[in-house]
Design an enzyme around this catalytic site. Structure first.
Site, short mmCIF file in Angstrom:
data_model
loop_
_atom_site.label_atom_id
_atom_site.label_comp_id
_atom_site.label_asym_id
_atom_site.label_seq_id
_atom_site.Cartn_x
_atom_site.Cartn_y
_atom_site.Cartn_z
N ILE A 3 -7.37 7.43 -1.25
CA ILE A 3 -7.21 5.98 -1.40
C ILE A 3 -8.06 5.40 -0.27
CG2 ILE A 3 -4.99 6.19 -0.16
CD1 ILE A 3 -4.11 3.56 -1.30
N SER A 4 -8.93 4.45 -0.58
CA SER A 4 -9.90 3.99 0.41
C SER A 4 -9.23 3.29 1.59
CB SER A 4 -10.89 3.02 -0.23
OG SER A 4 -11.45 3.58 -1.39
N GLN A 5 -9.96 3.26 2.72
CA GLN A 5 -9.51 2.56 3.93
C GLN A 5 -9.32 1.07 3.58
OE1 GLN A 5 -12.74 2.06 6.62
NE2 GLN A 5 -11.46 1.88 8.44
N ARG B 87 0.83 -1.22 0.00
CA ARG B 87 0.00 0.00 0.00
C ARG B 87 0.86 1.27 0.00
NH1 ARG B 87 -5.39 1.87 1.51
NH2 ARG B 87 -5.25 3.38 3.20
#
Ligand code: SAM
Length: 666
Positions: free
Chosen positions: A61-63, A35
Site C-alpha cells: 500500500i503506497s506511502q 488507512r
C-alpha cells in the site's frame, strides 16, 4: 477525537502538508479515509507510518504522502471520471472516491481486487468499482478518463493509457528502471498533442502487463522502443565517481581524506553503532588527520566522564582515584570494543613522542547520559581544589541523589509533581564553578575544563530527563545542542588553531535539515549546527553499508547480539551504492565535484539508520527514513558488506592486544 482520527490528522499535517501538498480537498480526503482498514493483517499499528507497507500477494500500500501528491498532481475535480491502475489494497481508490465523481480501479491480482472490493463496500463506497485485469491496456469500455493514476512503475508511459485520456485529461505514472524511477505527468492538450512533466524520483513496485514489464522483469514486447537511447543509470554514475578504498592500514587510506584536512571540524558518521568497518575507517582517517594535519581533538558520541578516563590514559595524565571504570552502561560494546581499543593504544603511542602536553591529541565525550559519573567527577575535583565549595556542591547535587541510578525516574517524578525541584540547584552549581574559572584553572587548566564540562553535563541532563517525557523534538534537540556546545567549548579551550574530529552516528552528523528529522520532525543535530557555525570549515562525512552483520540489542538495556543486516531496500540510497558494484569506496559529494550525480541523487530517498537496537522484523518502519544524501553529507564512505564490532573481553588481554595499563580493564 478518536485515536486513529488524531493519527490521521497528524499524518496529514506532518507527512503531507509540510512536504508541500496544499490542495485542501486532497488534504480533507486524506483526513477521512481510515488507512488502518486497508493495511495487511497485523500491520494496523503502523497504518499511519510515513512509508509504504506490505499487503497481501507481496505487494504494497503506497506511502500516504505519495498517494496525496499523485492525486494533487492529477488535479481531480468533483465530477471527474478517474481510472486507477494498481488498486492494491484499495486505499488510493478510496481517497479518490472522496474527491471524484466516479472511480474505476484495476488490479491484476484477483485476491487483492476481491479484498479491496470488500473493504470499499464495508465503508459504504458506491462510486468506486474494482475490476480485475491488466491495467496497462486501460479500460477502453469506460474511457475517456479525466484523470488516470498508475500506482506501479513501468518502463515508460503505456500508450493505451495516453489514448484513453479525455482532451485536457491528466495521467500520472511512475516510469523508469527499478531504482531510478521518476513520476511523470502527461496532459493531453489535443487529440494528438501531449505535454510531459517530470515530478521527481519515486519508488514503486513494478507495473506488470502488456505495456509494462514482463513477469521476469524484462520489458514486455509491445512496449519495447526499438533503438531508444538509454540514460545512464544512477548506479553507473556512482560507480564512475566512486574512489575505491585501500586497506585500513595502508597510508593511502588516510590520504584519500586530505581534501578535508584544512577544515576546522571533520565529522565522521556511522550507519550503525556496531559495525567494525565504520570504526576502522574512522580510526584510519583520524590517525592520518592527527599525525599529518594537526588535529588534536577527537570528540565522540560517548559520555564525558567516561571518555575523560580514556583521555587521561592517551595523554599520559594521572588517573582519578576511585573513579569507576568507564563505559559500564548499556550499550557497552559501543566504546568497549577491539576497534576503539586499537585507536586508543595508537593515540597513547603517538602522544608519547610529543613533549608539549597541549599538542597531544585528546579523547573527549560529547554525550550527556552519565549524570552520576559527572556528579562524582565534580565533587572529586572540588574536594581537591576547594573543599568548602565541595560541601556546597554536595548539598546541591543531593537533590538528585535518589534518582542517580535511574535518572529517567527523576523526569517522571518532576512531571507528576509539576515542578523541577533540582533545576535551580544544578544550574547554580554550574554557574558557581564557572565563576571561579580564573582561580581554579590557574593551577591546572585541563582538570578545570573537565570539571566545568561535568557541571554543564549535570545541568543539561537534569533538563533532558525532564523534557524527555513530553516526547517530540525538544529532548533530541537539547542533547544535540549540548554536544555541539561541548565541541565548541573544546575548540575554544584549545585555541584559535584547534581542529577537531567528531565521531557520531549519521543521524547526528548528517545535516538534519536534509532528512525527515529536520523536514518533518523539527529536529536539529550537531552536523547542522556545525554547518551553521563553521560553513565550509566543517566536513560532514556519512557512512553506509548494504548487508553483513551488526552488534546490536533487540531492546533497550538488552544483551548485545550479532545480528544479520538485511540487504538494503530496493528504493534506498544504499541499494544504489550496492548496484554500483564497487565493494568499498569514497564518494565525494562536495558541491562542484560530480554535479550531474549530485543533481540526480538529490531526489529524496530512503536511508537506513541502525542505532544500538536493530529490529529486522520491522526494518522499514524502525530503521528507514527519507533523506537527500548529497545535501546531508559532503562525502559518503561505502562498505558493501560489513561485520559486527568485537566487544572487549578478557581474552583480548591474554592475547596481548590490549595494553596492560589499558583503562578498560577492570
Ligand atoms: N494504490 C494501491 C494502494 O493504495 O494500496 C497501491 C498498490 S501497489 C503500490 C501497486 C499495485 O499494482 C499492486 O497491487 C500490483 O499488483 C498492481 N499492478 C501491477 N501491475 C499491474 C497491472 N498491469 N494492472 C493492474 N494492476 C497492476
Amino acid at each position: 477525537m478518536r485515536d486513529e482520527e488524531q493519527q490521521r490528522h497528524r499524518m496529514v499535517e506532518v507527512q503531507i502538508a509540510r512536504r508541500g501538498v496544499r490542495d485542501p480537498v486532497v488534504l480533507a480526503a486524506m483526513r477521512t479515509v481510515p488507512r488502518e482498514r486497508f493495511v495487511g493483517a497485523g500491520m494496523e499499528e503502523f497504518a499511519y507510518a510515513d512509508s509504504a507497507l506490505p499487503i497481501e500477494a507481496d505487494q504494497t500500500i503506497s506511502q500516504p504522502y505519495i498517494v496525496a501528491a499523485m492525486i494533487e498532481a492529477a488535479e481531480i475535480g468533483p465530477d471527474d471520471c478517474v481510472l486507477e491502475v494498481g488498486a492494491g489494497s484499495g486505499y488510493a481508490a478510496a481517497v479518490l472516491g472522496r474527491i471524484a465523481g466516479t472511480v474505476f480501479a484495476i488490479e491484476r491480482h484477483e485476491t487483492l481486487a476481491r479484498l479491496a472490493r470488500e473493504r470499499l463496500a464495508a465503508l459504504g463506497y458506491s462510486n468506486v468499482e474494482v475490476r480485475i485485469g491488466d491495467g496497462t491496456v486501460g479500460l477502453p469500455e469506460e474511457a475517456p478518463f479525466d484523470a488516470i493514476l498508475v500506482s506501479a512503475g513501468g518502463p515508460d508511459v503505456p500508450r493505451a493509457l495516453k489514448e484513453q485520456l479525455a482532451i485536457g485529461g491528466r495521467l500520472v505514472v511512475p516510469v523508469g528502471e527499478p531504482g531510478s524511477q521518476t513520476l511523470c505527468k502527461v496532459t493531453r492538450r489535443s487529440a494528438g498533442r501531449y505535454e510531459e512533466e517530470d515530478l521527481g524520483a519515486v519508488a514503486f513496485v513494478p507495473l506488470i502487463g502488456a505495456q509494462g514489464w514482463a513477469e521476469d522483469g524484462s520489458r514486455a514486447a509491445s512496449n519495447h522502443l526499438a533503438g531508444a537511447s538509454r540514460k545512464r543509470s544512477l548506479p553507473e554514475m556512482i560507480a564512475e565517481a566512486a574512489e575505491p578504498l585501500p586497506a585500513f592500514d595502508d597510508p593511502a587510506f588516510g590520504r584519500l581524506f586530505d581534501r578535508f584536512a584544512d577544515r576546522r571540524v571533520v565529522l565522521l558518521g556511522e550507519a550503525s553503532h556496531g559495525t567494525a568497518e565504520f570504526y576502522r575507517a574512522r580510526a584510519a582517517i583520524t590517525r592520518h588527520l592527527v599525525e599529518h594535519h594537526g588535529f588534536t581533538i577527537v570528540a565522540v558520541e560517548a559520555d564525558w566522564p567516561d571518555a575523560a578516563a580514556i583521555d587521561r590514559y592517551v595523554r599520559h595524565r594521572p588517573g582519578r582515584e576511585a573513579a569507576e571504570p568507564p563505559f559500564q552502561r548499556f550499550p557497552e560494546w559501543m566504546w568497549r570494543n577491539t576497534e576503539v581499543a586499537a585507536l586508543v593504544a595508537w593515540m597513547r603511542g603517538h602522544n608519547d613522542g610529543i613533549a608539549d602536553p597541549d599538542r597531544r591529541a585528546g579523547f573527549y565525550g560529547l554525550d550527556i547520559y552519565n549524570m552520576r559519573g559527572s556528579i562524582a567527577a565534580v565533587l572529586d575535583y572540588l574536594d581537591r581544589v576547594d573543599p568548602e565549595a565541595a560541601q556546597v556542591a554536595r548539598e546541591r547535587y543531593g537533590c538528585l541523589t535518589p534518582w542517580q541510578r535511574d535518572p529517567a525516574t527523576y523526569g517522571r517524578s518532576a512531571l507528576r509533581r509539576g515542578y523541577a525541584e533540582c533545576e535551580e540547584a544544578v544550574i547554580a552549581q554550574c554557574r558557581a564553578l564557572l565563576a571561579r574559572k580564573l582561580d581554579y584553572a590557574r593551577e591546572d587548566g585541563d582538570s578545570f575544563l573537565d570539571a566545568a564540562q561535568n557541571a554543564r553535563l549535570v545541568a543539561s541532563a537534569e533538563r533532558y530527563y525532564r523534557i524527555m517525557y513530553y516526547g517530540g523534538a525538544e529532548s533530541w534537540n537539547l542533547r544535540d545542542r549540548h554536544m555541539f556546545e561541548t565541541l565548541q567549548n573544546l575548540l575554544d579551550a584549545k585555541g584559535p588553531d584547534a581542529k577537531a574530529i567528531v565521531w557520531a552516528h549519521n543521524s547526528h552528523i548528517g545535516d538534519a535539515r536534509h532528512t525527515d528529522m529536520g523536514a518533518v520532525r523539527d529536529e536539529l543535530n550537531i552536523g547542522q549546527l556545525c554547518r551553521e557555525r563553521f560553513g565550509r570549515e566543517a566536513a560532514l562525512i556519512g557512512f553506509g553499508t548494504h548487508t553483513g552483520t551488526v552488534a546490536a540489542a533487540t531492546d533497550w538495556d538488552g544483551a548485545m547480539e550479532v545480528k544479520r543486516v538485511l540487504p538494503s531496500r530496493r528504493d534506498s540510497y544504499e541499494r544504489l551504492c550496492h548496484d554500483a558494484g564497487t565493494p568499498r569506496f569514497l564518494l565525494d559529494l562536495s558541491p562542484g565535484r560530480h554535479e550531474a550525480l549530485r543533481r540526480r541523487l538529490a531526489e529524496p530517498r530512503l536511508e537506513r539508520f541502525i542505532g544500538v537496537i536493530y529490529r529486522p522484523e520491522t526494518e522499514l518502519w524502525s530503521h528507514y527514513s527519507q533523506a537527500v544524501l548529497p545535501e546531508q553529507f559532503d562525502a559518503y564512505v561505502w562498505f558493501d558488506e560489513a561485520q559486527a564490532v568485537t566487544p572487549l573481553g578478557p581474552e583480548h588481554r591474554a592475547r596481548g592486544t590490549v595494553p596492560d595499563t589499558y583503562p578498560f580493564e577492570e
